[in-house]
Design an enzyme around this catalytic site. Structure first.
Site, PDB file in Angstrom:
ATOM      1  N   GLU A  37       0.784  -1.235  -0.019  1.00 59.98           N
ATOM      2  CA  GLU A  37       0.016   0.011   0.081  1.00 59.98           C
ATOM      3  C   GLU A  37       0.768   1.289   0.083  1.00 59.98           C
ATOM      4  O   GLU A  37       1.917   1.241   0.837  1.00 59.98           O
ATOM      5  CB  GLU A  37      -1.088   0.105   1.162  1.00 59.98           C
ATOM      6  CG  GLU A  37      -1.704   1.324   1.599  1.00 59.98           C
ATOM      7  CD  GLU A  37      -2.554   2.015   0.588  1.00 59.98           C
ATOM      8  OE1 GLU A  37      -2.617   3.074   0.491  1.00 59.98           O
ATOM      9  OE2 GLU A  37      -2.855   1.024  -0.518  1.00 59.98           O
ATOM     10  N   TYR A 217     -29.358   8.635   3.033  1.00 63.36           N
ATOM     11  CA  TYR A 217     -29.623   7.267   3.932  1.00 63.36           C
ATOM     12  C   TYR A 217     -28.793   7.111   5.124  1.00 63.36           C
ATOM     13  O   TYR A 217     -27.890   7.875   5.445  1.00 63.36           O
ATOM     14  CB  TYR A 217     -29.255   6.064   3.078  1.00 63.36           C
ATOM     15  CG  TYR A 217     -27.917   6.046   2.429  1.00 63.36           C
ATOM     16  CD1 TYR A 217     -26.754   5.515   3.290  1.00 63.36           C
ATOM     17  CD2 TYR A 217     -27.724   6.543   1.085  1.00 63.36           C
ATOM     18  CE1 TYR A 217     -25.534   5.304   2.613  1.00 63.36           C
ATOM     19  CE2 TYR A 217     -26.526   6.366   0.508  1.00 63.36           C
ATOM     20  CZ  TYR A 217     -25.362   5.691   1.251  1.00 63.36           C
ATOM     21  OH  TYR A 217     -24.083   5.672   0.808  1.00 63.36           O
ATOM     22  N   ASP A 294     -11.266  -1.354  -9.331  1.00 60.62           N
ATOM     23  CA  ASP A 294     -11.412  -0.106 -10.264  1.00 60.62           C
ATOM     24  C   ASP A 294     -10.124  -0.106 -11.207  1.00 60.62           C
ATOM     25  O   ASP A 294     -10.223   0.577 -12.203  1.00 60.62           O
ATOM     26  CB  ASP A 294     -11.264   1.113  -9.369  1.00 60.62           C
ATOM     27  CG  ASP A 294     -12.696   1.548  -8.730  1.00 60.62           C
ATOM     28  OD1 ASP A 294     -13.544   0.850  -9.094  1.00 60.62           O
ATOM     29  OD2 ASP A 294     -12.696   2.528  -8.068  1.00 60.62           O
TER      30      ASP A 294
END
Length: 415
Positions: A37, A217, A294
């Site tokens: 990462e 929401y 993605d």
């Protein structure tokens, strides 16, 4: 530049939801996984996200659904309203949908889902490494070399979960991110800030309007309230660099109903997200390098399937890996080929439908009227438009369900 032969079976580049999901899924199959990462610490930015039954079904199989439910909310309905007059157009009964699909629809804070996956990876023994900036990849005889500031690390297989601007994708496709000219503002706030507002704490509500929409929401067991405002930027259409600014936000929603306008002051105004996707590509694998999440299929958000598809990718690949593990030997080429035979086509459907769904939401004038009339005629328990999406995730192309049949809008001639 030093070269290190990795002591793991798989290297994953990218520690977002997709990268962590792959790390967990493959570790559960007995593989040794290292995840690289770029950031100095793991974390996720953003606000709420929606995870449909095709995702919660997988999280349940990994033993994570109870924790997801403890952090999230199971809404009663998906409600679509007109953003101009505030009237209800249609709804999806999510309690009934749970019975149909065997798994719930959940809304959850993005950082909560990320944290659940991160903790599961730590428990499973994934080697999680921060502060690694990957700049390239090379095919080598014994796998793939990942190039970063510390040198080159070689592994039998590398999964690139490095997002919209994926470095690995450049090796497979010359395509570029596509701007939709739409921008999203978000705001996840304490629920007490909306106590006196006309909002639902039990539903996902989407207001669809001319070149704009607004989503609301609850989150975190009703302790927070999430809002998303999306609109087409005139500055983007004009080719200006500084687009999506707060003045455009206010102008885009000036003609909407009171319920929508009341929510706008509660949006974060110091950050916004320009909405990009990419054209679908039919191939995600080159040698032992594979795209996921993605990096493979960045969608527009209208179907709420971005994180869902990333988790599906992880489950599908791990299932093919598991079925090809025998006596300690893994047929990686066959597993990657099986993954590549099913996931690109499914995600092409999602990406293409998301674009069309966004166009439907943002219609104007007579087309808006025709859309509203069509949605009002829809039966609450008509699942024809979501069965292909919310049903079991396909492992092979023959398991992929048929798509829905598009319905043309009957716009009057001369309208």
């Amino acid at each position: 530049m030093s070269t290190t032969s990795s002591d793991v079976d798989v290297l994953i580049v990218g520690g977002g939801i997709g990268g962590l999901a792959n790390a967990l899924a493959l570790t559960r199959k007995g593989l040794r996984v290292r995840l690289l990462e770029r950031a100095p610490a793991f974390g996720e930015v953003g606000a709420g996200l929606q995870i449909a039954p095709n995702c919660t079904r997988i999280l349940d199989s990994w033993g994570l659904l109870p924790e997801v439910l403890s952090h999230g909310v199971q809404p009663q309905n998906l409600v679509m309203k007109d953003a101009v007059d505030g009237t209800v157009l249609t709804r999806l009964d999510l309690a009934d949908a749970r019975e149909r699909y065997g798994s719930p629809y959940v809304v959850i804070h993005r950082s909560d889902l990320h944290g659940i996956l991160l903790r599961a990876c730590r428990r499973a023994g994934v080697d999680l490494v921060n502060d690694v900036h990957v700049t390239g990849y090379e095919h080598v005889p014994d796998g793939v070399a990942v190039i970063h500031g510390g040198g080159r690390e070689v592994a039998p297989v590398v999964l690139a979960a490095d997002g919209l601007n994926s470095v690995a994708r450049r090796m497979i496709s010359a395509d570029q991110p596509v701007s939709s000219a739409y921008v999203a503002y978000r705001g996840a706030i304490p629920a007490e800030q909306v106590e006196r507002m006309d909002v639902s704490m039990s539903d996902v509500v989407v207001y669809v309007g001319p070149q704009c929409h607004f989503v609301q929401y609850p989150l975190r067991q009703g302790e927070m309230f999430n809002q998303v405002a999306v609109f087409q930027s005139p500055k983007a259409l004009a080719g200006e660099e500084d687009w999506g600014t707060p003045d455009e936000l206010d102008a885009a929603f000036a003609g909407t109903c009171q319920q929508v306008r009341a929510g706008l002051p509660l949006m974060w105004r110091d950050k916004w997200w320009r909405m990009y996707d990419r054209d679908p590509i039919p191939n995600w694998v080159q040698g032992r390098l594979a795209l996921t999440g993605d990096a493979a299929h960045p969608p527009l958000q209208y179907l709420a399937q971005g994180a869902v598809m990333a988790i599906e990718d992880a489950w599908v690949l791990s299932e093919h890996v598991g079925s090809r593990l025998a006596a300690g030997h893994l047929e990686w080429d066959a597993a990657l080929a099986a993954y590549n035979a099913v996931r690109p086509e499914h995600c092409r459907r999602v990406q293409s439908t998301a674009r069309a769904w966004g166009e439907l939401w943002h219609l104007t004038d007579a087309e808006r009227d025709a859309r509203n009339a069509a949605l009002r005629r829809r039966d609450v328990h008509d699942y024809g438009f979501v069965d292909w999406l919310y049903g079991p995730t396909a492992l092979t192309s023959d398991q992929e369900p048929p798509m829905f049949t598009p319905q043309p809008l009957p716009v009057p001639v001369g309208a």
